[in-house]
Design a protein around this motif. Structure first.
Motif, PDB file in Angstrom:
ATOM      1  N   LEU A   1      -3.469   2.115  -3.321  1.00 11.55           N
ATOM      2  CA  LEU A   1      -2.706   3.336  -3.555  1.00 11.55           C
ATOM      3  C   LEU A   1      -3.613   4.500  -3.209  1.00 11.55           C
ATOM      4  CD1 LEU A   1      -0.360   5.047  -4.614  1.00 11.55           C
ATOM      5  CD2 LEU A   1      -1.222   4.688  -6.942  1.00 11.55           C
ATOM      6  N   TRP A   2      -3.273   5.208  -2.121  1.00 14.21           N
ATOM      7  CA  TRP A   2      -4.045   6.360  -1.685  1.00 14.21           C
ATOM      8  C   TRP A   2      -3.505   7.612  -2.355  1.00 14.21           C
ATOM      9  CZ3 TRP A   2      -8.244   5.880   1.533  1.00 14.21           C
ATOM     10  CH2 TRP A   2      -8.375   4.690   2.227  1.00 14.21           C
ATOM     11  N   LEU A   3      -4.395   8.446  -2.884  1.00 19.22           N
ATOM     12  CA  LEU A   3      -4.023   9.737  -3.468  1.00 19.22           C
ATOM     13  C   LEU A   3      -4.940  10.789  -2.870  1.00 19.22           C
ATOM     14  CD1 LEU A   3      -2.645  11.643  -5.512  1.00 19.22           C
ATOM     15  CD2 LEU A   3      -4.316  10.894  -7.208  1.00 19.22           C
ATOM     16  N   LEU A   4      -4.380  11.674  -2.043  1.00 23.84           N
ATOM     17  CA  LEU A   4      -5.152  12.737  -1.407  1.00 23.84           C
ATOM     18  C   LEU A   4      -4.704  14.076  -1.981  1.00 23.84           C
ATOM     19  CD1 LEU A   4      -5.097  11.568   2.325  1.00 23.84           C
ATOM     20  CD2 LEU A   4      -6.642  10.896   0.487  1.00 23.84           C
ATOM     21  N   SER A   5      -5.665  14.870  -2.443  1.00 20.52           N
ATOM     22  CA  SER A   5      -5.357  16.116  -3.133  1.00 20.52           C
ATOM     23  C   SER A   5      -6.127  17.269  -2.511  1.00 20.52           C
ATOM     24  CB  SER A   5      -5.724  15.992  -4.619  1.00 20.52           C
ATOM     25  OG  SER A   5      -5.648  17.233  -5.273  1.00 20.52           O
ATOM     26  N   GLY A   6      -5.430  18.394  -2.288  1.00 17.44           N
ATOM     27  CA  GLY A   6      -6.097  19.566  -1.742  1.00 17.44           C
ATOM     28  C   GLY A   6      -5.202  20.783  -1.790  1.00 17.44           C
ATOM     29  N   THR A   7      -5.794  21.956  -1.562  1.00 14.58           N
ATOM     30  CA  THR A   7      -4.994  23.171  -1.505  1.00 14.58           C
ATOM     31  C   THR A   7      -4.217  23.201  -0.197  1.00 14.58           C
ATOM     32  OG1 THR A   7      -6.836  24.391  -0.522  1.00 14.58           O
ATOM     33  CG2 THR A   7      -6.625  24.463  -2.913  1.00 14.58           C
ATOM     34  N   GLY A   8      -3.176  24.028  -0.150  1.00 15.90           N
ATOM     35  CA  GLY A   8      -2.347  24.053   1.050  1.00 15.90           C
ATOM     36  C   GLY A   8      -1.592  22.750   1.158  1.00 15.90           C
ATOM     37  N   GLY A   9      -1.655  22.110   2.318  1.00 14.22           N
ATOM     38  CA  GLY A   9      -0.969  20.839   2.495  1.00 14.22           C
ATOM     39  C   GLY A   9      -0.935  20.423   3.943  1.00 14.22           C
TER      40      GLY A   9
ATOM     41  N   HIS B   1       5.191   9.323   8.031  1.00 15.37           N
ATOM     42  CA  HIS B   1       5.098   8.400   6.904  1.00 15.37           C
ATOM     43  C   HIS B   1       6.313   8.597   6.005  1.00 15.37           C
ATOM     44  CE1 HIS B   1       1.067   7.096   7.859  1.00 15.37           C
ATOM     45  NE2 HIS B   1       0.660   8.339   7.894  1.00 15.37           N
ATOM     46  N   PRO B   2       7.466   8.071   6.416  1.00 18.45           N
ATOM     47  CA  PRO B   2       8.669   8.296   5.597  1.00 18.45           C
ATOM     48  C   PRO B   2       8.552   7.730   4.195  1.00 18.45           C
ATOM     49  CG  PRO B   2       9.031   6.601   7.285  1.00 18.45           C
ATOM     50  CD  PRO B   2       7.721   7.247   7.604  1.00 18.45           C
ATOM     51  N   ASP B   3       7.613   6.789   3.998  1.00 22.02           N
ATOM     52  CA  ASP B   3       7.469   6.187   2.683  1.00 22.02           C
ATOM     53  C   ASP B   3       6.447   6.922   1.818  1.00 22.02           C
ATOM     54  OD1 ASP B   3       8.444   4.188   0.994  1.00 22.02           O
ATOM     55  OD2 ASP B   3       6.624   3.010   1.231  1.00 22.02           O
ATOM     56  N   ALA B   4       5.759   7.913   2.410  1.00 19.73           N
ATOM     57  CA  ALA B   4       4.771   8.675   1.646  1.00 19.73           C
ATOM     58  C   ALA B   4       5.475   9.653   0.707  1.00 19.73           C
ATOM     59  CB  ALA B   4       3.839   9.421   2.589  1.00 19.73           C
TER      60      ALA B   4
ATOM     61  N   SER C   1       0.840  -1.187   0.000  1.00 20.09           N
ATOM     62  CA  SER C   1       0.000   0.000   0.000  1.00 20.09           C
ATOM     63  C   SER C   1       0.880   1.245   0.000  1.00 20.09           C
ATOM     64  CB  SER C   1      -0.927   0.011   1.221  1.00 20.09           C
ATOM     65  OG  SER C   1      -1.878  -1.037   1.117  1.00 20.09           O
ATOM     66  N   ASN C   2       0.416   2.299  -0.636  1.00 18.50           N
ATOM     67  CA  ASN C   2       1.208   3.504  -0.795  1.00 18.50           C
ATOM     68  C   ASN C   2       0.345   4.735  -0.601  1.00 18.50           C
ATOM     69  OD1 ASN C   2       4.102   2.838  -1.999  1.00 18.50           O
ATOM     70  ND2 ASN C   2       2.661   1.374  -2.867  1.00 18.50           N
ATOM     71  N   LEU C   3       1.004   5.864  -0.348  1.00 16.97           N
ATOM     72  CA  LEU C   3       0.309   7.121  -0.091  1.00 16.97           C
ATOM     73  C   LEU C   3       0.973   8.240  -0.882  1.00 16.97           C
ATOM     74  CD1 LEU C   3      -1.683   8.930   1.511  1.00 16.97           C
ATOM     75  CD2 LEU C   3       0.026   9.014   3.345  1.00 16.97           C
ATOM     76  N   ILE C   4       0.163   8.953  -1.697  1.00 19.36           N
ATOM     77  CA  ILE C   4       0.625  10.144  -2.417  1.00 19.36           C
ATOM     78  C   ILE C   4      -0.204  11.327  -1.950  1.00 19.36           C
ATOM     79  CG2 ILE C   4       0.852  11.282  -4.659  1.00 19.36           C
ATOM     80  CD1 ILE C   4       1.141   8.570  -5.956  1.00 19.36           C
TER      81      ILE C   4
ATOM     82  N   LEU D   1      -2.445   5.773   7.504  1.00 20.29           N
ATOM     83  CA  LEU D   1      -2.265   5.411   6.095  1.00 20.29           C
ATOM     84  C   LEU D   1      -0.784   5.465   5.754  1.00 20.29           C
ATOM     85  CD1 LEU D   1      -5.133   7.478   4.428  1.00 20.29           C
ATOM     86  CD2 LEU D   1      -5.176   5.098   5.098  1.00 20.29           C
ATOM     87  N   PRO D   2      -0.239   4.544   4.957  1.00 23.14           N
ATOM     88  CA  PRO D   2      -0.939   3.424   4.318  1.00 23.14           C
ATOM     89  C   PRO D   2      -0.802   2.113   5.083  1.00 23.14           C
ATOM     90  CG  PRO D   2       1.191   3.708   3.311  1.00 23.14           C
ATOM     91  CD  PRO D   2       1.129   4.704   4.432  1.00 23.14           C
ATOM     92  N   ALA D   3      -0.672   2.192   6.434  1.00 22.75           N
ATOM     93  CA  ALA D   3      -0.440   0.980   7.222  1.00 22.75           C
ATOM     94  C   ALA D   3      -1.700   0.157   7.447  1.00 22.75           C
ATOM     95  CB  ALA D   3       0.163   1.354   8.578  1.00 22.75           C
TER      96      ALA D   3
END
Length: 415
Positions: free
Chosen positions: A149-157, A166-169, A25-28, A139-141
């Protein structure tokens, strides 16, 4: 990160898709201001995932929040916990695959392909939402029968501590176009390399992809340029006013109150010193300072020491044109005809009768006739007084100089 002419994001996304196919599992996390191309990049990732035989759940997070909550609940229930006063106490047996159940509800008809990896692409993420923050902790544990594969998108951050947990994110941050990329984009839209005046318009966009596209579309719609010898140049000596106003009108980062403030800055009707703005009465100070912050974050205004100024002269011109339009709409509607309003706006931009005539497809004599009627209707006797009348048809709340404009003494004529 730049969307144009760069391949770093494609490499990163390809790696994440490949890792997810192998069962990891992965996180972007995708972040950036409005109009910087997040939707374009999300669509590209979705297409890549579908070509790689992923199932896809995508849309605004408000419609798919259950997936995040299910994943975080599973992660919490399966991680060992130490209860205060009872070190080493056993954890309850794992429950059902809540995430799998939630995916089955949003991906009907895909149950037979339960082993297929899945892309969960969620847009409009509010990074400060407590439910989002709780989900990001795990996430993504979160365990699942399907690699995700998680993809979260938004303004700011998200805040830095979220990423460090999440060192692997992977975090992809969208920023302004570099100048060479903006010029390439313009050349592709216009069919020729921009000349110096057209480059100035491109520079005023500040590298904002959506804004640049809107301005170029407006320039093309009014046939405001010509291509000769591979060079795209303006069709006349001056930019069409409605192309200039697009610099502010089409900027998705600017709210209505901020556009109002920019009009006042262009008119010199608010104090240019921040030290004076901060001393305005509470309600006005909060409103003005909030709009100043929004405009400076968008790169429209800059702070030069204590003074406020526009980053580019065309932005100042755009705000001034919008102010004239507002005055015309509020003060002249029903008094002047549509043609007279157009001529009045063009007079306010400093054009001569001959230049106005070429813009509105009338003879200079006819423009002169319309101007005399305008002078009569508004009770003015000169072009300068006409512009001053239009500026003072409305007195904005931030106007700090009640002195009316000096009237010109010479008699009216449109020459």
């Amino acid at each position: 990160m730049n969307l144009y002419g760069r391949f770093r994001e494609q490499l990163v996304i390809g790696q994440r898709i490949a890792r997810t196919q192998r069962g990891q599992s992965n996180l972007i996390l995708l972040r950036g201001p409005k109009g910087y191309g997040k939707t374009v990049l999300v669509d590209r990732i979705i297409r890549l995932a579908r070509r790689a035989s992923f199932d896809v759940a995508s849309g605004r997070i408000i419609h798919y929040k259950r997936l995040l909550l299910a994943a975080s609940l599973m992660a919490v229930s399966t991680h060992p916990q130490t209860i205060s006063g009872s070190p080493g106490q056993a954890v309850a047996a794992p429950g059902p695959d809540l995430l799998g159940e939630a995916l089955g509800a949003v991906l009907p008809g895909r149950r037979q392909g339960a082993a297929r990896p899945v892309l969960i692409a969620l847009d409009d993420v509010a990074w400060g939402d407590p439910d989002i923050l709780a989900a990001l902790r795990w996430l993504p544990a979160a365990p699942s029968n399907r690699p995700v594969l998680w993809l979260l998108s938004g303004t700011g951050g998200p805040t830095p501590h979220v990423l460090s947990s999440h060192p692997d994110a992977v975090c992809l941050t969208l920023g302004p176009l570099r100048r060479p990329d903006a010029l390439r984009m313009a050349a592709g839209r216009l069919g020729g390399s921009p000349d110096v005046p057209t480059e100035s318009l491109i520079t005023a966009c500040g590298g904002h992809p959506a804004l640049l596209g809107a301005v170029l579309d407006e320039l093309a719609a009014c046939v405001g340029y010509r291509v000769r010898g591979g060079i795209a140049g303006l069709a006349s000596t001056a930019l069409p006013p409605h192309v200039v106003t697009t610099l502010l009108r089409a900027d998705p980062r600017l709210s209505g109150p901020t556009l109002d403030l920019l009009r006042l800055v262009a008119a010199g009707q608010i104090p240019p010193q921040m030290s004076r703005l901060i001393r305005l009465p509470d309600g006005r100070a909060v409103s003005a300072l909030g709009s100043v912050r929004e405009a400076t974050e968008a790169g429209v205004l800059v702070l030069d020491g204590d003074r406020l100024r526009f980053r580019h002269p065309l932005l100042n011109q755009a705000a001034d044109l919008l102010r004239c339009e507002r005055s015309a709409d509020d003060g002249e509607r029903g008094l002047l005809t549509a043609t007279e309003q157009t001529i009045t706006r063009l007079v306010a931009t400093g054009l001569t009768n001959r230049q106005i005539a070429s813009r509105v497809n009338l003879s200079p004599h006819t423009v002169n006739f319309h101007l005399r009627k305008i002078f009569q209707k508004l009770g003015v006797s000169s072009r300068v007084e006409l512009v001053g009348t239009r500026l003072h048809l409305l007195r904005p709340a931030f106007d700090t100089d009640p002195t009316p404009p000096a009237h010109e003494s010479r008699q009216a004529h449109a020459g």
